[in-house]
Design a protein around this motif. Structure first.
Motif, short mmCIF file in Angstrom:
data_model
loop_
_atom_site.label_atom_id
_atom_site.label_comp_id
_atom_site.label_asym_id
_atom_site.label_seq_id
_atom_site.Cartn_x
_atom_site.Cartn_y
_atom_site.Cartn_z
N ASP A 109 -20.76 36.99 9.87
CA ASP A 109 -20.42 38.44 9.69
C ASP A 109 -19.17 38.58 8.52
OD1 ASP A 109 -22.17 38.83 11.54
OD2 ASP A 109 -20.74 39.92 12.87
N SER A 110 -18.42 37.51 8.53
CA SER A 110 -17.45 37.26 7.47
C SER A 110 -17.89 36.70 6.31
CB SER A 110 -16.13 36.27 8.08
OG SER A 110 -16.92 34.92 8.20
N SER A 111 -19.07 36.19 6.18
CA SER A 111 -19.49 35.54 4.75
C SER A 111 -20.90 35.82 4.16
CB SER A 111 -19.33 33.91 5.26
OG SER A 111 -20.16 33.58 6.04
N ALA A 112 -21.89 36.13 5.11
CA ALA A 112 -23.13 36.14 4.76
C ALA A 112 -23.45 37.40 3.76
CB ALA A 112 -24.07 36.57 5.95
N HIS A 113 -22.90 38.31 3.71
CA HIS A 113 -23.02 39.57 2.71
C HIS A 113 -22.33 39.08 1.52
CE1 HIS A 113 -19.67 40.36 5.04
NE2 HIS A 113 -19.07 41.57 4.20
N LEU A 114 -21.21 38.53 1.63
CA LEU A 114 -20.25 38.18 0.46
C LEU A 114 -20.95 36.84 -0.25
CD1 LEU A 114 -16.87 39.18 2.49
CD2 LEU A 114 -18.27 40.51 0.58
N ILE A 115 -21.74 36.33 0.20
CA ILE A 115 -21.98 35.04 -0.86
C ILE A 115 -23.50 35.18 -0.64
CG2 ILE A 115 -22.23 32.42 -0.63
CD1 ILE A 115 -19.46 32.46 0.46
N ILE A 116 -24.18 35.26 0.35
CA ILE A 116 -25.80 35.20 0.15
C ILE A 116 -26.32 36.35 -0.21
CG2 ILE A 116 -27.93 35.12 1.48
CD1 ILE A 116 -26.84 32.41 1.26
N GLY A 117 -25.67 37.58 0.22
CA GLY A 117 -26.07 39.05 0.00
C GLY A 117 -25.64 39.07 -1.73
N ALA A 118 -24.28 38.89 -2.04
CA ALA A 118 -24.01 39.14 -3.34
C ALA A 118 -24.74 38.11 -4.53
CB ALA A 118 -22.28 38.73 -3.39
N HIS A 119 -25.02 37.14 -4.04
CA HIS A 119 -25.86 36.00 -4.94
C HIS A 119 -27.28 36.57 -5.14
CE1 HIS A 119 -25.55 32.37 -7.34
NE2 HIS A 119 -26.97 32.25 -7.00
N LEU A 120 -27.98 37.06 -4.21
CA LEU A 120 -29.50 37.35 -3.98
C LEU A 120 -29.52 38.90 -4.48
CD1 LEU A 120 -30.72 35.67 -0.95
CD2 LEU A 120 -30.65 34.72 -3.49
N PHE A 121 -28.40 39.74 -4.64
CA PHE A 121 -28.65 41.12 -4.87
C PHE A 121 -29.63 41.52 -5.81
CE2 PHE A 121 -27.02 45.09 -7.10
CZ PHE A 121 -27.48 46.11 -6.00
N LYS A 122 -29.61 40.84 -7.13
CA LYS A 122 -30.59 41.20 -8.33
C LYS A 122 -31.54 39.96 -8.33
CE LYS A 122 -26.95 43.86 -10.85
NZ LYS A 122 -26.38 43.91 -12.07
N LYS A 123 -31.64 39.19 -7.43
CA LYS A 123 -32.88 38.16 -7.41
C LYS A 123 -33.79 38.22 -6.40
CE LYS A 123 -29.28 34.47 -9.00
NZ LYS A 123 -28.21 35.41 -9.16
N ASP A 124 -34.80 37.64 -6.05
CA ASP A 124 -35.72 37.53 -5.23
C ASP A 124 -35.08 37.34 -3.67
OD1 ASP A 124 -37.79 36.17 -3.28
OD2 ASP A 124 -38.97 37.01 -5.26
N HIS A 125 -35.84 38.08 -2.90
CA HIS A 125 -35.14 38.29 -1.44
C HIS A 125 -35.80 37.20 -0.42
CE1 HIS A 125 -33.46 42.41 -2.76
NE2 HIS A 125 -32.75 41.30 -3.11
N TYR A 126 -36.91 36.68 -0.96
CA TYR A 126 -37.65 35.85 -0.21
C TYR A 126 -36.91 34.97 0.85
CZ TYR A 126 -40.85 32.26 1.32
OH TYR A 126 -41.55 31.28 2.26
N PHE A 127 -35.86 34.54 0.21
CA PHE A 127 -35.02 33.48 1.15
C PHE A 127 -34.64 34.15 2.45
CE2 PHE A 127 -30.65 31.72 1.96
CZ PHE A 127 -31.25 30.53 2.61
N LEU A 128 -34.06 35.52 2.21
CA LEU A 128 -33.77 36.25 3.66
C LEU A 128 -34.95 36.50 4.40
CD1 LEU A 128 -31.42 38.96 2.03
CD2 LEU A 128 -30.90 36.89 2.94
N GLU A 129 -36.12 36.80 4.11
CA GLU A 129 -37.41 36.78 4.87
C GLU A 129 -37.43 35.47 5.52
OE1 GLU A 129 -40.56 38.72 2.79
OE2 GLU A 129 -39.45 40.01 1.67
N LYS A 130 -37.63 34.43 4.69
CA LYS A 130 -37.65 33.26 5.14
C LYS A 130 -36.64 32.96 6.69
CE LYS A 130 -37.88 28.08 4.18
NZ LYS A 130 -37.77 27.24 3.33
#
Length: 243
Positions: A119-140
């Motif tokens: 909760d302290s990191s996922a949105h600020l690194i993974i979310g921030a990095h994938l915001f304008k990219k493909d979201h397939y990794f999140l679905e995986k």
């Protein structure tokens, strides 16, 4: 190089030891650490989050190699400190360095293995990095057998929500709506609630479509900001569909 790195980590660990401002028992009170529970093997020193954040400010210079030692620690506070520093480094970095930090997170994702770490990191690194990219990794990740990877998949979308982009949140929520674990119910409900703050009607329509199969905790979290009349209608709808 290794000697210098070891010296830095040793100094940091001495500071952590001197900064204990709680107790292992108090630090672990919000986690299930009993036999067979999700945090059974986690160890706690007894350092509060505000104290960790203060320490982090003096160690933003740590290399990814140094952070790799911390993030692989058995001690929760050391892993959390590594992630706090990593988030700050990501925010201050240019695109090329951000890519390296993102890949570091992915490589070490198995150590992001408690809800406070996610909760302290996922949105600020993974979310921030994938915001304008493909979201397939999140679905995986949402299909992973690892509970923390599944939690990362939905919590990462908090970054999207804050940017008023809700499609991925509702898509991952639908993928996780039948998840058996309470910690996923809470996380999905939390993200749905946050999405509802942006588009209440869209949340209500989602709940109409899925309320009859959503776990109670997930539904309760999702409806938290709705008014009593709206909640009553959704509950009535859930009960009628369940019959």
């Amino acid at each position: 190089m290794k000697d210098a790195m070891s010296s830095t980590i040793q100094s940091l660990r001495k500071i952590l030891q001197d900064s204990i401002d709680s107790s292992p028992e108090k630090a672990s009170i919000f986690f299930k650490t009993g036999p067979g529970d999700y945090a059974q093997t986690d160890k706690f020193m007894g350092i509060t989050v505000p104290t960790l954040r203060k320490i982090a400010k003096d160690f933003l210079f740590l290399s990814l190699e140094d952070l790799g030692i911390l993030i692989q620690s058995a001690i929760n506070e050391e892993r959390l400190l590594a992630l706090i520093i990593l988030v700050q480094k990501y925010k201050k970095s240019k695109e090329e360095q951000r890519e390296e930090i993102y890949e570091f997170y992915r490589t070490n994702i198995r150590y992001v293995n408690n809800w406070n770490l996610v909760d302290s990191s996922a949105h600020l690194i993974i979310g921030a990095h994938l915001f304008k990219k493909d979201h397939y990794f999140l679905e995986k990740l949402s299909e992973s057998k690892n509970i923390w990877e599944r939690r990362i998949s939905i919590v990462a979308t908090l970054y999207f929500i804050r940017k008023s982009e809700l499609d991925c949140t509702f898509r991952i929520a639908e993928l996780l709506k039948d998840d058996p674990h309470d910690l996923i119910h809470k996380a999905v409900g939390w993200m749905l609630r946050e999405a509802g703050k942006k588009e209440e009607k869209r949340l209500i329509l989602f709940l109409y479509d899925h309320a009859h199969t959503l776990p109670k905790t997930m539904l309760r979290y999702a409806m938290e900001k709705l008014n009593n009349e709206q909640k009553a209608v959704i509950i009535k709808f859930k009960n009628s569909k369940s019959c």
